[in-house]
Design a protein around this motif. Structure first.
Motif, PDB file in Angstrom:
ATOM      1  N   ARG A  33       0.800  -1.383   0.111  1.00  0.00           N
ATOM      2  CA  ARG A  33       0.017  -0.197   0.252  1.00  0.00           C
ATOM      3  C   ARG A  33       0.485   1.294  -0.048  1.00  0.00           C
ATOM      4  N   SER A  34       0.340   2.241  -0.526  1.00  0.00           N
ATOM      5  CA  SER A  34       1.148   3.701  -0.347  1.00  0.00           C
ATOM      6  C   SER A  34       1.054   4.176   0.793  1.00  0.00           C
ATOM      7  N   GLY A  37       5.316   1.844   3.825  1.00  0.00           N
ATOM      8  CA  GLY A  37       7.053   2.094   4.109  1.00  0.00           C
ATOM      9  C   GLY A  37       7.870   1.066   3.672  1.00  0.00           C
ATOM     10  N   LYS A  38       7.875   0.782   1.830  1.00  0.00           N
ATOM     11  CA  LYS A  38       8.604   0.124   1.031  1.00  0.00           C
ATOM     12  C   LYS A  38      10.074   0.903   0.656  1.00  0.00           C
ATOM     13  N   SER A  39       9.913   2.042   0.213  1.00  0.00           N
ATOM     14  CA  SER A  39      11.061   3.120  -0.241  1.00  0.00           C
ATOM     15  C   SER A  39      11.675   2.444   1.458  1.00  0.00           C
ATOM     16  N   SER A  40      11.280   2.928   2.624  1.00  0.00           N
ATOM     17  CA  SER A  40      11.595   3.009   3.684  1.00  0.00           C
ATOM     18  C   SER A  40      12.671   2.278   3.512  1.00  0.00           C
ATOM     19  N   LYS A  56      10.889   9.484  -4.896  1.00  0.00           N
ATOM     20  CA  LYS A  56       9.714   9.992  -4.044  1.00  0.00           C
ATOM     21  C   LYS A  56       9.847  11.775  -4.389  1.00  0.00           C
ATOM     22  N   GLY A  80       3.009   2.060  -5.616  1.00  0.00           N
ATOM     23  CA  GLY A  80       1.970   2.186  -3.445  1.00  0.00           C
ATOM     24  C   GLY A  80       0.560   2.353  -4.583  1.00  0.00           C
ATOM     25  N   THR A 144       5.664  -3.934   8.964  1.00  0.00           N
ATOM     26  CA  THR A 144       6.065  -2.679   8.882  1.00  0.00           C
ATOM     27  C   THR A 144       6.258  -1.889   9.943  1.00  0.00           C
ATOM     28  N   LYS A 145       7.519  -0.740  10.941  1.00  0.00           N
ATOM     29  CA  LYS A 145       6.560   0.346  11.840  1.00  0.00           C
ATOM     30  C   LYS A 145       6.266  -0.452  12.291  1.00  0.00           C
ATOM     31  N   ASP A 147       7.618  -0.499  15.193  1.00  0.00           N
ATOM     32  CA  ASP A 147       7.917   0.028  16.569  1.00  0.00           C
ATOM     33  C   ASP A 147       6.563   1.139  17.094  1.00  0.00           C
ATOM     34  N   LYS A 148       5.625   0.856  15.924  1.00  0.00           N
ATOM     35  CA  LYS A 148       4.625   1.607  16.525  1.00  0.00           C
ATOM     36  C   LYS A 148       3.507   1.071  17.101  1.00  0.00           C
ATOM     37  N   SER A 178      10.945  -3.161  11.377  1.00  0.00           N
ATOM     38  CA  SER A 178      10.749  -1.372  11.537  1.00  0.00           C
ATOM     39  C   SER A 178      12.161  -0.527  10.694  1.00  0.00           C
ATOM     40  N   LEU A 180      12.614   2.491  11.065  1.00  0.00           N
ATOM     41  CA  LEU A 180      13.323   3.502  12.358  1.00  0.00           C
ATOM     42  C   LEU A 180      13.848   3.078  13.228  1.00  0.00           C
TER      43      LEU A 180
END
Ligand SMILES: Nc1nc2c(ncn2[C@@H]2O[C@H](COP(=O)(O)OP(=O)(O)OP(=O)(O)O)[C@@H](O)[C@H]2O)c(=O)[nH]1
Ligand SMILES: [Mg+2]
Length: 201
Positions: A33-34, A37-40, A56, A80, A144-145, A147-148, A178, A180
């Motif tokens: 999905r847009s 966090g793909k690019s990250s 980007k 995305g 991903t993410k 850490d949230k 993650s 981050l």
């Protein structure tokens, strides 16, 4: 981490498959999905801060972005999906491009499906999972993410997603990640090394 990944370089952005680099060697595509966090994730996995950010700029999000790891291996940052504000015509074009890429790209040897741990298994994620099942293409999911959420909640979410996938009989692998916190990197590399046939060093 295999130092090979650090050398990754941007190759080109393609608005259609005919503009893609020569279909040779092995290629792993990052889908999701847009804003998932793909690019990250690509930046984190190549230990580069702005590799995937090259693309980007607004209006270029519907492109296939190719990154070369070495002469025989590439990452692709797929556009995305599910961005609500996109007009229908753009959505249609996205569908066509994804379909031709997924069907025709011989070098494609695996998909990394990136899902925001707070919004897993969207309709498009499910389509991607079914498509990989159907074509026997290896699929690895990054929640991903992570850490949230606190660790317990993240683990619970992973088990929940795992359970849903096993009910579908989908033979996919998944993990917490993650960008981050830079966590989960070694696990992804293990999968990538395997898909890319990179020897352990
Ligand atoms: N907290 C946290 N934020 C993240 C993480 N990964 C990405 N983000 C943030 O999420 C936003 C979207 O990240 P991108 O990597 O650009 O997402 P994308 O999937 O490439 O998005 P599109 O290119 O629009 O499809 C950015 O603001 C990132 O900083 C993560 O692991 N943790
Ligand atoms: Mg991106």
């Amino acid at each position: 981490m295999n130092p090979l990944y650090h050398q990754s370089q941007f190759v080109l952005s393609a608005s259609k498959l005919s503009e893609a680099p020569t279909d040779q060697g092995k290629e792993v595509a990052f889908a999701g999905r847009s804003n998932a966090g793909k690019s990250s994730a690509i930046n984190t996995l190549t230990r580069q801060n702005s590799l995937a950010r090259i693309s980007k700029t607004p209006g270029r999000t519907q492109l296939l972005n190719f990154f070369q790891i070495d002469e025989q291996r590439m990452f692709v940052d797929l556009p995305g999906y599910g961005y609500a504000k996109v007009p229908l015509a753009v959505k249609k074009k996205w569908h066509q491009m994804m379909e031709s890429y997924l069907h025709k790209r011989d070098a494609l040897c695996g998909i990394v499906l990136v899902m925001d741990i707070r919004h897993p298994l969207t309709e498009f994620d499910m389509q991607m999972i079914e498509w990989c099942e159907h074509t026997q293409l290896p699929l690895h999911i990054l929640l991903t993410k992570s850490d949230k959420l606190n660790y317990g909640a993240a683990k619970n979410m992973m088990f929940k997603v795992q359970k849903e996938l096993s009910e579908l009989n989908a033979s996919v692998t998944l993990q917490l990640f993650s960008s981050l916190k830079k966590s989960g990197i070694d696990d992804v590399h293990e999968i990538l090394d395997h898909w890319f046939e990179i020897e352990e060093n």
